[in-house]
Scaffold this motif. Structure first.
Motif, PDB file in Angstrom:
ATOM      1  N   ASN A   4       0.839  -1.193   0.000  1.00  0.00           N
ATOM      2  CA  ASN A   4       0.000   0.000   0.000  1.00  0.00           C
ATOM      3  C   ASN A   4       0.873   1.242   0.000  1.00  0.00           C
ATOM      4  O   ASN A   4       2.100   1.170   0.031  1.00  0.00           O
ATOM      5  N   LEU A   5       0.209   2.396  -0.016  1.00  0.00           N
ATOM      6  CA  LEU A   5       0.935   3.659  -0.145  1.00  0.00           C
ATOM      7  C   LEU A   5       1.848   3.901   1.054  1.00  0.00           C
ATOM      8  O   LEU A   5       2.979   4.368   0.894  1.00  0.00           O
ATOM      9  N   SER A   6       1.378   3.595   2.248  1.00  0.00           N
ATOM     10  CA  SER A   6       2.195   3.833   3.438  1.00  0.00           C
ATOM     11  C   SER A   6       3.456   2.969   3.432  1.00  0.00           C
ATOM     12  O   SER A   6       4.533   3.427   3.845  1.00  0.00           O
ATOM     13  N   THR A   8       5.023   1.875   0.719  1.00  0.00           N
ATOM     14  CA  THR A   8       5.909   2.451  -0.285  1.00  0.00           C
ATOM     15  C   THR A   8       6.615   3.692   0.238  1.00  0.00           C
ATOM     16  O   THR A   8       7.827   3.868   0.052  1.00  0.00           O
TER      17      THR A   8
END
Length: 258
Positions: A4-6, A8
């Motif tokens: 997920n974005l966190s 990354t």
């Protein structure tokens, strides 16, 4: 599972901290450039090697050796793993010799391969094959041996032959374990090729590493190490990509790879 974005952003933050420490920590600790060059110095050296030392050519040669060594070693590992997994008697006969080959230090073989085959790509590929072979073989052998016997008996009740049992039950069940071995082998192939190039080579990133070390060019050594690491990352990522593409079509119960 896709990151997920966190996740990354967290990985990117770790990378930025690492690069910042690499850039400023040597100066803060009073380390001279020839001991630990700054990150920007390594980048500058990479640019110089790109134009003056044919860095891209050496990168491509090492990458080719890794690909060929990985492919041949993996193919041999699958073949022997299946053969030994399906025949305990064959395993009992050959396993002592395969184990002895694995225990023998691969660095010791590299000079022999150079003496036999000269300063070509073949000694490096052979060292990679030796290193890649064992983890793939062991994973496949173990997977074939641990196939659910109820599934095998079920297929037999449907009048399936030996080849059909292998194709429908044993090989699909071994796929997750095979890719686990391939993940390990992808990184080991880089080590094998590098060992071969360090022992005897006039091309490749291992040669650039030795050449830079001989000139006292620490930044050049780091450039070669980073390039080798990049090849390993790309090889590993290719295996993960293939695993997701192929195991996606297997039943969920069979997919146990982390």
């Amino acid at each position: 599972m896709r990151p997920n974005l966190s996740t990354t952003l967290g990985s990117a933050a770790v990378l930025l901290v690492f690069l910042a420490l690499w850039q400023w920590a040597p100066g803060a600790l009073g380390m001279p450039e020839f001991v630990l060059p700054k990150f920007t110095r390594v980048v500058e050296e990479a640019g110089r090697m790109w134009t003056d030392s044919q860095l891209l050519k050496h990168f491509g040669i090492t990458a080719l050796e890794v690909i060929v060594g990985f492919a041949l070693g993996s193919l041999l590992g699958v073949m022997f793993g299946v053969a030994l997994g399906l025949s305990p008697r064959t395993e009992a006969i050959l396993s002592p010799y395969i184990l002895a080959l694995q225990i023998a230090p691969k660095v010791a073989f590299a000079p022999l391969f150079v003496m036999w085959l000269g300063y070509t790509v073949y000694p490096k590929i052979l060292v990679a094959v030796l290193i890649v072979f064992f983890p793939v073989m062991i994973n496949v052998l173990s997977a074939v041996r641990t196939v659910d016997p109820d599934m095998v008996n079920l297929v037999r009740t449907l009048n399936a032959g030996r080849v059909q049992i292998f194709r429908l039950v044993e090989f699909p069940s071994a796929m997750p374990a095979l890719f686990s071995g391939l993940r390990i082998a992808a990184t080991l192939a880089v080590i094998g090729v590098t060992v071969g190039e360090l022992v005897g080579g006039n091309l490749g990133l291992g040669y650039l590493l030795v050449d830079s070390e001989g000139q006292g060019n620490t930044a050049g050594v780091f450039v070669a190490i980073v390039a080798l690491t990049l090849i390993g990352i790309l090889a590993y990522a290719a295996v993960v990509w293939a695993e997701r593409r192929l195991l996606h079509y297997l039943p969920r119960a069979s997919v146990t790879t982390v």
